[in-house]
Scaffold this motif. Structure first.
Motif, PDB file in Angstrom:
ATOM      1  N   UNK A   1       0.838  -1.198   0.000  1.00  0.00           N
ATOM      2  CA  UNK A   1       0.000   0.000   0.000  1.00  0.00           C
ATOM      3  C   UNK A   1       0.878   1.254   0.000  1.00  0.00           C
ATOM      4  N   UNK A   2       1.884   1.256   0.838  1.00  0.00           N
ATOM      5  CA  UNK A   2       2.812   2.399   0.893  1.00  0.00           C
ATOM      6  C   UNK A   2       3.570   2.525  -0.424  1.00  0.00           C
ATOM      7  N   UNK A   3       3.988   1.414  -1.007  1.00  0.00           N
ATOM      8  CA  UNK A   3       4.686   1.449  -2.298  1.00  0.00           C
ATOM      9  C   UNK A   3       3.806   2.103  -3.368  1.00  0.00           C
ATOM     10  N   UNK A   4       2.512   1.772  -3.372  1.00  0.00           N
ATOM     11  CA  UNK A   4       1.593   2.359  -4.348  1.00  0.00           C
ATOM     12  C   UNK A   4       1.431   3.865  -4.112  1.00  0.00           C
ATOM     13  N   UNK A   5       1.379   4.273  -2.858  1.00  0.00           N
ATOM     14  CA  UNK A   5       1.263   5.707  -2.539  1.00  0.00           C
ATOM     15  C   UNK A   5       2.512   6.453  -3.009  1.00  0.00           C
ATOM     16  N   UNK A   6       3.684   5.901  -2.712  1.00  0.00           N
ATOM     17  CA  UNK A   6       4.943   6.546  -3.111  1.00  0.00           C
ATOM     18  C   UNK A   6       5.035   6.621  -4.634  1.00  0.00           C
ATOM     19  N   UNK A   7       4.714   5.521  -5.313  1.00  0.00           N
ATOM     20  CA  UNK A   7       4.783   5.507  -6.780  1.00  0.00           C
ATOM     21  C   UNK A   7       3.850   6.553  -7.384  1.00  0.00           C
ATOM     22  N   UNK A   8       2.658   6.655  -6.825  1.00  0.00           N
ATOM     23  CA  UNK A   8       1.686   7.642  -7.339  1.00  0.00           C
ATOM     24  C   UNK A   8       2.178   9.066  -7.082  1.00  0.00           C
ATOM     25  N   UNK A   9       2.656   9.306  -5.859  1.00  0.00           N
ATOM     26  CA  UNK A   9       3.129  10.646  -5.493  1.00  0.00           C
ATOM     27  C   UNK A   9       4.337  11.074  -6.313  1.00  0.00           C
ATOM     28  N   UNK A  10       5.257  10.137  -6.524  1.00  0.00           N
ATOM     29  CA  UNK A  10       6.501  10.441  -7.246  1.00  0.00           C
ATOM     30  C   UNK A  10       6.370  10.250  -8.756  1.00  0.00           C
ATOM     31  N   UNK A  11       5.209   9.713  -9.195  1.00  0.00           N
ATOM     32  CA  UNK A  11       4.964   9.461 -10.621  1.00  0.00           C
ATOM     33  C   UNK A  11       6.018   8.523 -11.210  1.00  0.00           C
ATOM     34  N   UNK A  12       6.233   7.413 -10.507  1.00  0.00           N
ATOM     35  CA  UNK A  12       7.180   6.408 -11.003  1.00  0.00           C
ATOM     36  C   UNK A  12       6.439   5.085 -11.236  1.00  0.00           C
ATOM     37  N   UNK A  13       6.935   4.239 -12.126  1.00  0.00           N
ATOM     38  CA  UNK A  13       6.267   2.972 -12.421  1.00  0.00           C
ATOM     39  C   UNK A  13       6.202   2.056 -11.196  1.00  0.00           C
ATOM     40  N   UNK A  14       5.077   1.340 -11.099  1.00  0.00           N
ATOM     41  CA  UNK A  14       4.860   0.372 -10.019  1.00  0.00           C
ATOM     42  C   UNK A  14       4.549  -0.980 -10.638  1.00  0.00           C
ATOM     43  N   UNK A  15       5.377  -1.955 -10.337  1.00  0.00           N
ATOM     44  CA  UNK A  15       5.164  -3.333 -10.752  1.00  0.00           C
ATOM     45  C   UNK A  15       4.728  -4.098  -9.507  1.00  0.00           C
ATOM     46  N   UNK A  16       3.684  -4.923  -9.655  1.00  0.00           N
ATOM     47  CA  UNK A  16       3.210  -5.695  -8.504  1.00  0.00           C
ATOM     48  C   UNK A  16       3.205  -7.178  -8.830  1.00  0.00           C
ATOM     49  N   UNK A  17       3.412  -7.988  -7.812  1.00  0.00           N
ATOM     50  CA  UNK A  17       3.236  -9.438  -7.910  1.00  0.00           C
ATOM     51  C   UNK A  17       2.817  -9.944  -6.541  1.00  0.00           C
ATOM     52  N   UNK A  18       2.193 -11.105  -6.513  1.00  0.00           N
ATOM     53  CA  UNK A  18       1.580 -11.493  -5.250  1.00  0.00           C
ATOM     54  C   UNK A  18       2.024 -12.819  -4.652  1.00  0.00           C
ATOM     55  N   UNK A  19       2.479 -13.760  -5.379  1.00  0.00           N
ATOM     56  CA  UNK A  19       2.838 -15.077  -4.858  1.00  0.00           C
ATOM     57  C   UNK A  19       1.626 -15.899  -4.445  1.00  0.00           C
ATOM     58  N   UNK A  20       0.490 -15.713  -5.090  1.00  0.00           N
ATOM     59  CA  UNK A  20      -0.627 -16.635  -4.969  1.00  0.00           C
ATOM     60  C   UNK A  20      -1.637 -16.467  -3.860  1.00  0.00           C
TER      61      UNK A  20
END
Length: 187
Positions: free
Chosen positions: A109-128
């Motif tokens: 969640x924090x990674x998504x907030x930082x990526x949005x605020x800084x306008x940088x790409x966000x790659x996500x994966x979950x491990x199932x």
């Protein structure tokens, strides 16, 4: 390139499992390709349980060619670890791209907030564990409610992602319920 890898646990908490190993393997591979890689995580020590957080672990540690930055967990609810310091670490470091693993986590969640605020790409994966975690069906009412409360957070993370990395077609179908297939890559 400065790459931030975000996960709820990293070394030395090896008993945490797949999320940790994926993060470390990614860090190792990407740093071997001469990228500047930092894993942002908690101070989970594990010590045979998921409740041991160790303020004595180094806040910053270099292993092989990558760095692990830990921030202390203020509190936890089951396997949801809240460590607000991760936000300030990532904002200060300004990675060029963030890859977060285990999206049912405060860290993602924090990674998504930082990526949005800084306008940088966000790659996500979950491990199932996104929709198949055993507690979603077999857990008590408290756990089921907690998991249900995570839905807006998960939607925010998925909707703000640039790419979704999955291991197979099965995981791809899970993520298609949350987002369009065009963002999803089977790796």
């Amino acid at each position: 390139m400065k790459i931030g890898i975000v996960c709820p646990a990293s070394l030395p908490a090896t008993q945490f499992g797949g999320i940790l190993f994926l993060g470390v393997d990614l860090a190792r591979e990407l740093s071997n390709e001469k990228h500047e890689v930092t894993i942002y995580t908690t101070d989970l020590d594990f010590a045979n349980n998921a409740k041991t957080f160790n303020k004595d672990l180094p806040k910053e540690e270099t292993l092989e060619n990558f760095t692990i930055k830990r921030s202390h967990v203020w509190f936890r609810i089951n396997l949801f670890f809240v460590n607000p310091g991760i936000y300030f670490q990532m904002m200060k470091d300004s990675p060029d791209i963030i890859h977060t693993i285990g999206i049912r986590s405060f860290q993602s969640f924090i990674a998504a907030i930082v990526a949005k605020k800084k306008k940088i790409p966000l790659v996500i994966s979950d491990q199932g564990g996104l929709t198949t975690h055993p507690d979603l069906k077999n857990g008590g009412i408290f756990k089921k409610i907690l998991y249900k409360l995570q839905t807006p957070m998960i939607n925010f993370i998925v909707n703000n992602s640039t790419k979704i990395s999955v291991a197979n077609e099965y995981e791809k179908k899970i993520f298609e319920k949350f987002d369009q297939a065009s963002k999803i890559e089977v790796i």
